[in-house]
Design an enzyme around this catalytic site. Structure first.
Site, PDB file in Angstrom:
ATOM      1  N   ASP A  69     -10.810   1.916  -3.254  1.00 30.88           N
ATOM      2  CA  ASP A  69     -11.415   1.711  -1.788  1.00 30.88           C
ATOM      3  C   ASP A  69     -12.894   1.622  -1.775  1.00 30.88           C
ATOM      4  O   ASP A  69     -13.577   1.351  -0.705  1.00 30.88           O
ATOM      5  CB  ASP A  69     -10.638   2.566  -0.863  1.00 30.88           C
ATOM      6  CG  ASP A  69      -9.601   2.395  -0.184  1.00 30.88           C
ATOM      7  OD1 ASP A  69      -9.097   1.103  -0.274  1.00 30.88           O
ATOM      8  OD2 ASP A  69      -8.908   3.075   0.479  1.00 30.88           O
ATOM      9  N   ASP A 126       0.689  -1.201  -0.012  1.00 29.83           N
ATOM     10  CA  ASP A 126      -0.116  -0.122  -0.048  1.00 29.83           C
ATOM     11  C   ASP A 126       0.748   1.074  -0.036  1.00 29.83           C
ATOM     12  O   ASP A 126       2.157   1.205   0.180  1.00 29.83           O
ATOM     13  CB  ASP A 126      -1.023   0.034   1.227  1.00 29.83           C
ATOM     14  CG  ASP A 126      -2.027   0.628   0.978  1.00 29.83           C
ATOM     15  OD1 ASP A 126      -2.246   1.680   0.005  1.00 29.83           O
ATOM     16  OD2 ASP A 126      -3.250   0.453   1.881  1.00 29.83           O
TER      17      ASP A 126
HETATM   18  C1  DGJ Z   1      -5.949   1.654   1.958  1.00 32.46           C
HETATM   19  C2  DGJ Z   1      -6.227   0.402   1.231  1.00 32.46           C
HETATM   20  O1  DGJ Z   1      -6.855   0.890   0.080  1.00 32.46           O
HETATM   21  C3  DGJ Z   1      -7.195  -0.190   2.115  1.00 32.46           C
HETATM   22  O2  DGJ Z   1      -7.946  -1.333   1.296  1.00 32.46           O
HETATM   23  C4  DGJ Z   1      -6.448  -0.585   3.401  1.00 32.46           C
HETATM   24  O3  DGJ Z   1      -5.525  -1.778   3.102  1.00 32.46           O
HETATM   25  C5  DGJ Z   1      -6.210   0.423   4.096  1.00 32.46           C
HETATM   26  N1  DGJ Z   1      -5.232   1.363   3.365  1.00 32.46           N
HETATM   27  C6  DGJ Z   1      -5.271  -0.085   5.296  1.00 32.46           C
HETATM   28  O4  DGJ Z   1      -4.630   0.868   5.867  1.00 32.46           O
END
Ligand code: DGJ
Length: 690
Positions: free
Chosen positions: A513, A445
């Site tokens: 997300d 991420d």
């Molecule tokens: C952003 C990601 O897109 C989410 O799926 C998740 O992993 C969060 N970060 C966790 O902090």
């Protein structure tokens, strides 16, 4: 295929359907000749023989015609290359030689100590272009701007630009506008690809989904970038793009140093937007995505179910349920390491939280494996929380400007990956982590953009912007080589780092997300313009939607929406009823049946998400599957039949759902009735040629 004129000054690259030609004039001006349908070398030579148009003293005959406009001389367009030494600015190059190696063509130019090489490679009908710059002189050479390519379109009236714009939780939405005189610039000045634009544009004049010429360009770079689409005063259109957002300084090349730009790929198709997308998808599956012929497993991800509230027991409970519904890969998201019990602490400390995982990750990973699933974890290696052991030990390892505030976003700072000690730290930590437990998958991420991108003590322009990306790529390459069984997902708060560069080093991407199944239809529609379903991760989460909008939708609608990509489940399975779990198991089973078509087949977008009914169809060999979603039925009107694509009109197809036999010609011309009605209804229809 590469053909070269006898005089060695006209080059023609051809794929199965298209050709690309350039020509070097007697004055060493490199002109663009052709990009479009396949032509013969004689056609390219005929084009090369056409004189340049007359021009006034206020215009340049080169503008809009050059392959790679440099700065200086009779040029008024945006330069693709802008360099300076302590003495001079701009380029006055002479042609040195051309070289071929395999299917790659290199055109070498030189200006004093600077060697500039333009690279071309045809991959099916995708032209890959990039540039290398070598400072062979004694003095430093500053690259103010070094684009990967300039693309020139043929003379046409009324060019229309398609782009994929967005923001967090609303990525890759397709928008179209007609070009007017001047420039349209998209990009990122954030240090990563960004949610705001995917680095892709498409230009057409009258294309539809199924017909017409479409020119597309996509950049393979995961840092700041820029693509400028210019309609010049004579209405000619050029597209210039590369790494870095502005012209104020990309890199300083010391004597003997060189820089290779990222690849900027271009594709011509006369199959409309659908044909162009299918060609992009095939290109990425064949040449870009690692081991794209392998299926991506159905995953479960803990994020929306638990957020930071992670415990071994809760994860085990989720894993048992995930296994029971047929999940193949169980991923523990954020919160398993350091003091990471919330957003404020722990990033940088990549060891399992001792309270949450007293014996490390191995016991949970073993249990997950015993349940028949692979085991995955979340990491965010490029970041650090000020409240972390790493930052307390190395406050100078972050990007910052001397004497200035260190801007925190999500309570985190960006590590300066251009530093070798940071690179080594991350390699050691991640390598140890992947060795410490049987980990099969890493979700990587990146949750904030660059703000204070400084490296105190380093001369300007600082290498940090470019070197961060190179260091990221090198780290991924090294980890992949050392742990060949581990798959990686590129995530950046959803789809903030999706481009051909990261895609060549990761196995899939987290699309957004936003897990609302209705919003996702538009996000996926845009994403599919350039990238294939094989990398497009999509989760079924809870209803009402937790992450975003509270929308209530059926499990059926959520599954059908997510089954158009790499299916995942991200809801709190411990709260799902027995009936819901049984239904989910059936959907996962159905997905596994259609997975070869979705992940490896040809995509046909039957109807876009705007309006009531939207549908995609995947075709592979004798099989086809349609995923149809109805947002809302209005006025009691019948839902339209879906005209299918990619079928044999002379064949018959059996519907696996109903047993009905349909004639191909009827499905293609009159369509398939879906039986959908009401609001947020959805269906999967499988067809097999008989
Ligand atoms: C952003 C990601 O897109 C989410 O799926 C998740 O992993 C969060 N970060 C966790 O902090």
């Amino acid at each position: 295929m590469l053909e070269i004129a006898e005089n060695g000054r006209t080059w023609l690259l051809s794929g199965p359907l298209s050709s690309y030609a350039v020509h070097l004039t007697g004055d060493d001006e490199l002109l663009h000749l052709h990009w479009g349908p396949r032509i013969a070398l004689a056609d390219a030579e005929a084009l090369a023989a056409r004189p340049l148009p007359d021009h006034s003293s206020f215009e340049s005959p080169l503008d809009g015609r050059e392959e790679y406009p440099v700065e200086g001389g009779p040029r008024f367009v945006r330069p693709a290359l802008s360099v300076r030494t302590d003495e001079r600015r701009g380029t006055e190059w002479g042609f040195e030689a051309y070289e071929t190696e395999g299917d790659e063509l290199r055109l070498r130019f030189r200006d004093a100590g600077a060697a500039v090489t333009l690279h071309y490679r045809m991959r099916d009908d995708v032209v890959e272009r990039w540039v290398t710059l070598d400072n062979q002189g004694p003095a430093p050479l500053e690259l103010l701007r070094a684009d990967s390519a300039t693309w020139t379109l043929p003379d046409r009236d009324g060019w229309r630009l398609s782009q994929l714009h967005g923001r967090w939780a609303a990525e890759s939405r397709l928008t179209q506008s007609y070009l007017t005189y001047g420039e349209k610039v998209i990009g990122s000045r954030r240090g990563h690809t960004g949610h705001q634009h995917l680095p892709w544009v498409a230009l057409d004049t009258d294309a539809t989904e199924e017909r017409g010429e479409v020119y597309g360009c996509a950049l393979g770079w995961s840092g700041s970038w820029r693509i400028a689409v210019a309609q010049l005063p004579d209405a000619r259109v050029q597209i210039t793009g590369g790494a870095g957002h502005d012209d104020s300084g990309l890199l300083r090349l010391a004597a003997g140093e060189s820089f290779t730009t990222p690849v900027f790929a271009g594709l011509w198709s006369d199959g409309g937007f659908g044909g162009a997308s299918r060609a992009w998808h095939a290109y990425q599956r064949t040449y870009v995505i690692p081991e794209a012929d392998r299926d991506r497993p159905v995953l479960f991800n803990s994020w929306e179910a638990t957020h930071f509230d992670i415990s071994e027991e809760r994860q085990r409970a989720l894993a048992r349920r995930a296994a029971a519904i047929g999940v193949e890969l169980f991923v523990v998201d954020d919160g398993w390491f350091g003091a990471r019990t919330g957003e404020r602490a722990g990033l940088g400390d990549w060891t399992p939280n001792p309270d949450r995982f007293p014996a490390g990750l191995k016991p949970l990973a073993d249990d997950v494996h015993a349940l028949g699933m692979q085991f995955g974890i979340w990491v965010e290696p490029e970041m650090v929380n000020p409240d972390s052991d790493l930052y307390r030990a190395h406050p100078d390892w972050v990007q910052y400007q001397t004497g200035r505030k260190r801007t925190e976003l999500r309570h985190q700072l960006v590590l300066n990956l251009a530093r070798e000690d940071v690179q080594e730290y991350l390699w050691e930590r991640l390598d140890t982590l992947l060795t410490s437990a049987p980990i099969d998958y890493v979700k990587w991420d990146f949750n904030r953009s660059f703000t204070d991108a400084g490296w105190p003590g380093e001369a300007y322009p600082q290498r940090l912007w470019v070197d961060h990306v190179h260091a990221l790529y090198a780290l991924l390459d090294r980890l992949r080589a050392a742990h060949p069984g581990v798959a990686f997902e590129s995530c950046s708060g959803g789809g903030g780092r999706i481009d051909l560069g990261i895609m060549s080093r990761t196995d899939q991407v987290w699309t957004s997300d936003n897990t609302d199944p209705l919003d996702r239809l538009s996000i996926q529609h845009g994403f599919s313009q350039v990238h294939p379903a094989r990398v497009m991760a999509a989760w079924v989460t809870d209803s009402p939607n937790v992450q975003l909008n509270g929308r209530v939708s059926s499990l059926r609608f959520r599954f059908v929406s997510a089954m158009a990509g790499v299916l995942g489940v991200g809801g709190d399975l411990t709260r799902w009823t027995e009936e819901e779990l049984a239904e989910a198991r059936d959907w996962v089973g159905l997905y596994k049946e259609i997975r070869p078509l979705v992940q490896h087949g040809d995509l046909y977008r039957l109807r876009p998400p705007q309006g009531g009914l939207s549908a995609v169809q995947y075709v592979r060999g004798d099989e086809a599957v349609v995923l149809a979603c109805l947002q809302a039925q209005r006025y009691g009107e019948p839902v339209p039949a879906l005209r299918l694509r990619g079928l044999d009109p002379t064949a018959s197809y059996e519907c696996r759902e109903t047993g009905e036999v349909h004639r191909g010609a009827v499905l293609l011309h009159h369509g398939l009735r879906t039986g959908l009605h009401g609001d947020l209804d959805a269906t999967v229809i499988r067809l097999r040629r008989i």
